[in-house]
Design a protein around this motif. Structure first.
Motif, short mmCIF file in Angstrom:
data_model
loop_
_atom_site.label_atom_id
_atom_site.label_comp_id
_atom_site.label_asym_id
_atom_site.label_seq_id
_atom_site.Cartn_x
_atom_site.Cartn_y
_atom_site.Cartn_z
N GLY A 122 0.82 -1.21 0.00
CA GLY A 122 0.00 0.00 0.00
C GLY A 122 0.85 1.25 0.00
O GLY A 122 1.89 1.30 0.67
N SER A 124 0.75 5.89 -1.10
CA SER A 124 0.00 7.06 -1.56
C SER A 124 0.99 8.08 -2.11
O SER A 124 1.64 7.81 -3.11
CB SER A 124 -0.84 7.64 -0.40
N HIS A 151 -3.32 5.11 -3.92
CA HIS A 151 -4.37 6.12 -3.94
C HIS A 151 -4.33 6.84 -5.30
O HIS A 151 -3.66 7.86 -5.46
CB HIS A 151 -4.19 7.13 -2.81
N GLN A 194 -13.13 -0.61 -4.43
CA GLN A 194 -12.41 -1.29 -3.35
C GLN A 194 -12.08 -2.71 -3.82
O GLN A 194 -12.89 -3.37 -4.47
CB GLN A 194 -13.24 -1.35 -2.07
N VAL A 214 -15.96 5.99 3.06
CA VAL A 214 -14.52 5.73 3.13
C VAL A 214 -13.78 6.78 2.30
O VAL A 214 -14.15 7.07 1.16
CB VAL A 214 -14.20 4.31 2.59
N ASN A 215 -12.74 7.37 2.89
CA ASN A 215 -12.03 8.47 2.24
C ASN A 215 -11.31 8.05 0.96
O ASN A 215 -11.20 8.83 0.02
CB ASN A 215 -11.00 9.08 3.19
N TYR A 216 -10.79 6.82 0.95
CA TYR A 216 -9.94 6.41 -0.17
C TYR A 216 -10.59 5.29 -0.97
O TYR A 216 -11.10 4.33 -0.41
CB TYR A 216 -8.58 5.93 0.35
N LYS A 217 -10.52 5.41 -2.27
CA LYS A 217 -10.96 4.36 -3.19
C LYS A 217 -9.89 4.24 -4.27
O LYS A 217 -9.84 5.08 -5.17
CB LYS A 217 -12.31 4.70 -3.81
N CYS A 219 -8.70 1.67 -0.87
CA CYS A 219 -8.28 1.89 0.50
C CYS A 219 -7.39 0.73 0.95
O CYS A 219 -7.78 -0.43 0.83
CB CYS A 219 -9.50 2.00 1.39
N ASP A 221 -6.48 -0.06 4.02
CA ASP A 221 -7.06 -0.72 5.19
C ASP A 221 -8.05 -1.81 4.78
O ASP A 221 -8.05 -2.91 5.34
CB ASP A 221 -7.79 0.31 6.08
N ILE A 222 -8.91 -1.51 3.81
CA ILE A 222 -9.95 -2.45 3.42
C ILE A 222 -9.34 -3.69 2.77
O ILE A 222 -9.72 -4.83 3.07
CB ILE A 222 -10.96 -1.76 2.48
N ASP A 246 -3.70 5.68 6.26
CA ASP A 246 -4.31 4.50 5.64
C ASP A 246 -3.31 3.35 5.68
O ASP A 246 -2.15 3.50 5.31
CB ASP A 246 -4.69 4.81 4.19
#
Length: 301
Positions: A122, A124, A151, A194, A214-217, A219, A221-222, A246
């Motif tokens: 992950g 950003s 991101h 997601q 959810v702020n990020y798409k 994400c 975390d997901i 995140d």
């Protein structure tokens, strides 16, 4: 270019379409003459994505997509995002001139060779360049599947996957619903969606719309949460450069399921926010230099 020489700014924003010289050429020349953090601010289109990726290759540190409907209908929100990006990048520049904060202790590295079945990465801010360095240095016979969560908006993930595939010995593709986890294949989570592991068939990817809260798409975390549930101790999460936190909550779930977490070290991050959030919670099993990540993934798993 003249202002970069004269003013030596902390940050430069750069568009692509300009008179006399395009933005990518300007980035390349500024980085050769007066290396300066440059933020690309370009259109939210497929061609805009390709151009932005060219600029990142030329030395820009990050990008902010310019959605023209957002400019006209909600310019205040776009302005706030631009200000936040600029402040974070400038803060990174200033941090090189200030005393370092005492690092959080990281536990002794455990031997996990032969245990890992899936790697989730992950990132950003600064992620495209950092991830490119890692993935294109993986060997053609890399024995594990990889899910990559950046991101990025939709057109950017498609263009980035195509470019990274051409640069790499492993296969890279934008993930689609029902994709299988295949050794030596990197699946890039598509922008605006997601990406999770299928709750029943744990070797299959599901691409879903997800919750608008959810702020990020996508994400981190997901994706990590679903992978932790599916893979348990067979999961390695790698949290790389990025603004915000995140990945921290997902890393906590990975550790609860006896999985493993590596983080990128501060010196090689454009923005240390995401790895730092994980390290401060005591969730990182190993802090890695960017230049060493490919080798560690290839030799220690």
């Amino acid at each position: 270019m003249e202002k970069a020489r004269a003013l030596k700014p902390d940050v430069i924003t750069m568009d692509y379409e300009m008179p006399m010289m395009d933005g990518v050429t300007a980035v390349r020349q500024i980085m050769a003459e007066n290396p300066t953090p440059i933020l690309m601010f370009s259109s939210l289109t497929y061609e805009g994505a390709r151009t932005t990726l060219d600029a990142l290759d030329a030395g820009a540190v990050d990008f902010l997509p310019k959605n023209f409907s957002e400019v006209s209908s909600n310019s205040a929100a776009l302005k706030a995002k631009l200000h936040q990006k600029l402040a974070q990048i400038a803060r990174k520049t200033a941090a090189t001139q200030t005393p370092m904060v005492k690092p959080v202790d990281v536990p002794k590295v455990a031997n996990i060779k032969g245990q890992i079945r899936l790697v989730v990465i992950g990132a950003s801010t600064g992620g495209p360049l950092a991830v490119t360095e890692v993935v294109r240095n993986l060997p053609a016979n890399f024995p594990l599947p990889v899910i990559l969560v950046l991101h990025m908006p939709e057109n950017f993930t498609r263009a980035f996957a195509e470019r990274l595939d051409k640069q790499s010995r492993v296969k890279v593709k934008e993930a689609t619903d029902n994709d299988l986890l295949v050794p030596g294949t990197v699946l890039l989570a598509p922008g605006g969606k997601q990406t999770i592991l299928h709750p029943v068939n744990k070797q299959t990817i599901s691409v879903i719309d997800g919750d608008d809260r959810v702020n990020y798409k996508p994400c981190v975390d997901i994706t990590l949460a679903s992978a932790a549930k599916a893979q348990g101790a067979g999961l390695l999460g790698v949290i790389m450069t990025g603004m915000g936190s995140d990945g921290r909550d997902g890393a906590r779930l990975v550790k609860q399921q006896r999985g493993h977490i590596w983080t990128q070290d501060e010196d090689s991050c454009v923005i240390y926010g995401m790895p730092q959030a994980v390290v401060r919670e005591g969730l990182s099993d190993r802090v890695c230099k960017l230049a060493e990540l490919s080798r560690l993934l290839s030799t220690e798993l």
